[in-house]
Design a protein around this motif. Structure first.
Motif, PDB file in Angstrom:
ATOM      1  N   LYS A 147      94.137  60.109  58.517  1.00  0.00           N
ATOM      2  CA  LYS A 147      93.187  60.396  57.440  1.00  0.00           C
ATOM      3  C   LYS A 147      92.224  61.514  57.846  1.00  0.00           C
ATOM      4  CE  LYS A 147      93.287  55.875  55.266  1.00  0.00           C
ATOM      5  NZ  LYS A 147      92.584  54.628  54.992  1.00  0.00           N
ATOM      6  N   MET A 148      91.770  61.506  59.096  1.00  0.00           N
ATOM      7  CA  MET A 148      90.874  62.561  59.555  1.00  0.00           C
ATOM      8  C   MET A 148      91.598  63.910  59.597  1.00  0.00           C
ATOM      9  SD  MET A 148      88.278  60.904  62.364  1.00  0.00           S
ATOM     10  CE  MET A 148      89.445  60.037  63.362  1.00  0.00           C
ATOM     11  N   GLN A 149      92.864  63.902  59.983  1.00  0.00           N
ATOM     12  CA  GLN A 149      93.638  65.149  60.003  1.00  0.00           C
ATOM     13  C   GLN A 149      93.840  65.690  58.589  1.00  0.00           C
ATOM     14  OE1 GLN A 149      96.984  63.581  62.209  1.00  0.00           O
ATOM     15  NE2 GLN A 149      96.292  64.539  64.122  1.00  0.00           N
ATOM     16  N   VAL A 150      94.096  64.800  57.651  1.00  0.00           N
ATOM     17  CA  VAL A 150      94.240  65.217  56.253  1.00  0.00           C
ATOM     18  C   VAL A 150      92.916  65.788  55.754  1.00  0.00           C
ATOM     19  CG1 VAL A 150      94.585  64.369  53.885  1.00  0.00           C
ATOM     20  CG2 VAL A 150      96.143  63.654  55.705  1.00  0.00           C
ATOM     21  N   GLU A 151      91.806  65.146  56.106  1.00  0.00           N
ATOM     22  CA  GLU A 151      90.497  65.643  55.686  1.00  0.00           C
ATOM     23  C   GLU A 151      90.223  67.028  56.279  1.00  0.00           C
ATOM     24  OE1 GLU A 151      85.848  64.300  55.202  1.00  0.00           O
ATOM     25  OE2 GLU A 151      87.124  63.139  56.553  1.00  0.00           O
ATOM     26  N   LEU A 152      90.579  67.231  57.543  1.00  0.00           N
ATOM     27  CA  LEU A 152      90.409  68.548  58.165  1.00  0.00           C
ATOM     28  C   LEU A 152      91.174  69.623  57.399  1.00  0.00           C
ATOM     29  CD1 LEU A 152      90.562  67.758  61.975  1.00  0.00           C
ATOM     30  CD2 LEU A 152      88.698  68.922  60.787  1.00  0.00           C
ATOM     31  N   LYS A 153      92.398  69.320  57.033  1.00  0.00           N
ATOM     32  CA  LYS A 153      93.209  70.281  56.283  1.00  0.00           C
ATOM     33  C   LYS A 153      92.577  70.568  54.924  1.00  0.00           C
ATOM     34  CE  LYS A 153      97.763  71.326  54.409  1.00  0.00           C
ATOM     35  NZ  LYS A 153      97.131  72.195  53.427  1.00  0.00           N
ATOM     36  N   LEU A 154      92.102  69.523  54.255  1.00  0.00           N
ATOM     37  CA  LEU A 154      91.440  69.719  52.958  1.00  0.00           C
ATOM     38  C   LEU A 154      90.180  70.583  53.100  1.00  0.00           C
ATOM     39  CD1 LEU A 154      91.746  66.257  51.190  1.00  0.00           C
ATOM     40  CD2 LEU A 154      92.597  68.447  50.358  1.00  0.00           C
ATOM     41  N   LEU A 155      89.411  70.338  54.142  1.00  0.00           N
ATOM     42  CA  LEU A 155      88.205  71.147  54.366  1.00  0.00           C
ATOM     43  C   LEU A 155      88.568  72.617  54.555  1.00  0.00           C
ATOM     44  CD1 LEU A 155      86.160  68.811  56.731  1.00  0.00           C
ATOM     45  CD2 LEU A 155      85.558  69.464  54.390  1.00  0.00           C
ATOM     46  N   ASP A 156      89.623  72.858  55.332  1.00  0.00           N
ATOM     47  CA  ASP A 156      90.075  74.244  55.525  1.00  0.00           C
ATOM     48  C   ASP A 156      90.547  74.853  54.208  1.00  0.00           C
ATOM     49  OD1 ASP A 156      89.486  74.362  58.228  1.00  0.00           O
ATOM     50  OD2 ASP A 156      91.509  73.778  58.869  1.00  0.00           O
ATOM     51  N   ASP A 157      91.308  74.080  53.432  1.00  0.00           N
ATOM     52  CA  ASP A 157      91.796  74.576  52.141  1.00  0.00           C
ATOM     53  C   ASP A 157      90.638  74.919  51.205  1.00  0.00           C
ATOM     54  OD1 ASP A 157      94.369  74.250  53.067  1.00  0.00           O
ATOM     55  OD2 ASP A 157      94.771  72.416  51.916  1.00  0.00           O
ATOM     56  N   PHE A 158      89.655  74.008  51.115  1.00  0.00           N
ATOM     57  CA  PHE A 158      88.492  74.265  50.262  1.00  0.00           C
ATOM     58  C   PHE A 158      87.710  75.477  50.757  1.00  0.00           C
ATOM     59  CE2 PHE A 158      88.695  69.730  48.791  1.00  0.00           C
ATOM     60  CZ  PHE A 158      88.797  70.015  47.442  1.00  0.00           C
ATOM     61  N   ASN A 159      87.533  75.548  52.070  1.00  0.00           N
ATOM     62  CA  ASN A 159      86.771  76.653  52.645  1.00  0.00           C
ATOM     63  C   ASN A 159      87.461  78.000  52.392  1.00  0.00           C
ATOM     64  OD1 ASN A 159      84.368  77.319  53.938  1.00  0.00           O
ATOM     65  ND2 ASN A 159      85.371  77.521  55.917  1.00  0.00           N
ATOM     66  N   ASN A 160      88.789  78.009  52.542  1.00  0.00           N
ATOM     67  CA  ASN A 160      89.539  79.235  52.267  1.00  0.00           C
ATOM     68  C   ASN A 160      89.467  79.625  50.796  1.00  0.00           C
ATOM     69  OD1 ASN A 160      90.289  79.532  54.947  1.00  0.00           O
ATOM     70  ND2 ASN A 160      92.213  78.439  54.670  1.00  0.00           N
ATOM     71  N   PHE A 161      89.467  78.626  49.931  1.00  0.00           N
ATOM     72  CA  PHE A 161      89.382  78.888  48.494  1.00  0.00           C
ATOM     73  C   PHE A 161      87.984  79.386  48.110  1.00  0.00           C
ATOM     74  CE2 PHE A 161      88.418  77.422  44.178  1.00  0.00           C
ATOM     75  CZ  PHE A 161      89.398  78.107  43.472  1.00  0.00           C
ATOM     76  N   LYS A 162      86.973  78.712  48.645  1.00  0.00           N
ATOM     77  CA  LYS A 162      85.589  79.020  48.277  1.00  0.00           C
ATOM     78  C   LYS A 162      85.095  80.321  48.909  1.00  0.00           C
ATOM     79  CE  LYS A 162      80.973  77.083  48.202  1.00  0.00           C
ATOM     80  NZ  LYS A 162      80.093  76.034  48.601  1.00  0.00           N
ATOM     81  N   LYS A 163      85.473  80.561  50.146  1.00  0.00           N
ATOM     82  CA  LYS A 163      85.033  81.754  50.880  1.00  0.00           C
ATOM     83  C   LYS A 163      83.510  81.909  50.802  1.00  0.00           C
ATOM     84  CE  LYS A 163      89.365  84.165  50.203  1.00  0.00           C
ATOM     85  NZ  LYS A 163      90.126  83.795  49.058  1.00  0.00           N
ATOM     86  N   SER A 164      82.820  80.843  51.174  1.00  0.00           N
ATOM     87  CA  SER A 164      81.358  80.806  51.072  1.00  0.00           C
ATOM     88  C   SER A 164      80.697  81.790  52.028  1.00  0.00           C
ATOM     89  CB  SER A 164      80.851  79.394  51.372  1.00  0.00           C
ATOM     90  OG  SER A 164      79.448  79.365  51.350  1.00  0.00           O
ATOM     91  N   LYS A 165      79.664  82.434  51.524  1.00  0.00           N
ATOM     92  CA  LYS A 165      78.861  83.356  52.336  1.00  0.00           C
ATOM     93  C   LYS A 165      77.599  82.646  52.847  1.00  0.00           C
ATOM     94  CE  LYS A 165      81.435  86.967  51.186  1.00  0.00           C
ATOM     95  NZ  LYS A 165      82.787  86.590  51.390  1.00  0.00           N
ATOM     96  N   ASP A 166      77.413  81.401  52.429  1.00  0.00           N
ATOM     97  CA  ASP A 166      76.244  80.617  52.823  1.00  0.00           C
ATOM     98  C   ASP A 166      76.403  80.178  54.277  1.00  0.00           C
ATOM     99  OD1 ASP A 166      74.252  78.738  53.233  1.00  0.00           O
ATOM    100  OD2 ASP A 166      74.623  77.638  51.376  1.00  0.00           O
ATOM    101  N   GLN A 167      75.670  80.814  55.180  1.00  0.00           N
ATOM    102  CA  GLN A 167      75.798  80.564  56.615  1.00  0.00           C
ATOM    103  C   GLN A 167      75.461  79.115  56.978  1.00  0.00           C
ATOM    104  OE1 GLN A 167      77.229  82.619  58.669  1.00  0.00           O
ATOM    105  NE2 GLN A 167      76.982  81.256  60.418  1.00  0.00           N
ATOM    106  N   GLU A 168      74.401  78.572  56.360  1.00  0.00           N
ATOM    107  CA  GLU A 168      73.999  77.187  56.653  1.00  0.00           C
ATOM    108  C   GLU A 168      75.098  76.213  56.250  1.00  0.00           C
ATOM    109  OE1 GLU A 168      70.738  74.001  55.074  1.00  0.00           O
ATOM    110  OE2 GLU A 168      70.024  76.064  55.344  1.00  0.00           O
TER     111      GLU A 168
END
Length: 151
Positions: free
Chosen positions: A104-125
């Protein structure tokens, strides 16, 4: 029929409550699981003993046992000279449970990466918080896997 094992009522009730919430199982299934925890000698508990000791119907006990078997929380065995099945705590479940947590933690890590790649946030914090959270997940995965190797 008498109880084949000795139980402590307070510990039993605490275990019923704890494992019911941890595993998300109904009260009777939790009682069966908690009762089996007291089988230190690994003699096994029969279906009939569950029905009598827990004052439950045969169909309810049967349903709960099926649920516990399907969840791999318990196992059953037949003795050579008897038709009755004996039920035991699945000693491998601790390992199975933590392997599921790691997955479950590995799946969550992948989801976080997917969301982060999609969002491409510039918010450093925000990015720092996500990276800290991912580091926490990775450290926990590493710790759990290290402990699993010792089991």
């Amino acid at each position: 029929m008498h109880k084949s094992i000795e139980i402590d009522e307070k510990i039993f009730q605490d275990a019923v409550k704890f494992y019911g919430s941890i595993f998300g199982i109904p009260p009777l299934a939790s009682k069966i699981y908690a009762y089996l925890l007291f089988d230190y000698e690994k003699v096994g508990i029969t279906f009939d003993e569950f029905v009598e000791v827990l004052s439950a119907s045969k169909s309810s006990v049967s349903t709960s046992i099926s649920l516990l078997l399907n969840a791999e929380l318990i196992i059953d065995h037949n003795k050579m000279d008897e038709r009755r099945r004996y039920f035991f705590i699945n000693e491998e479940y601790k390992k199975i449970r933590f392997e599921k947590i790691v997955k479950k933690m590995q799946v969550e890590l992948k989801l976080l990466d997917d969301f982060n790649n999609f969002k491409k946030s510039k918010d450093q914090e925000y990015n720092e918080r996500i990276e800290a959270y991912k580091a926490l997940l990775n450290k926990n995965i590493e710790n759990i896997q290290e402990s699993l190797n010792k089991l």
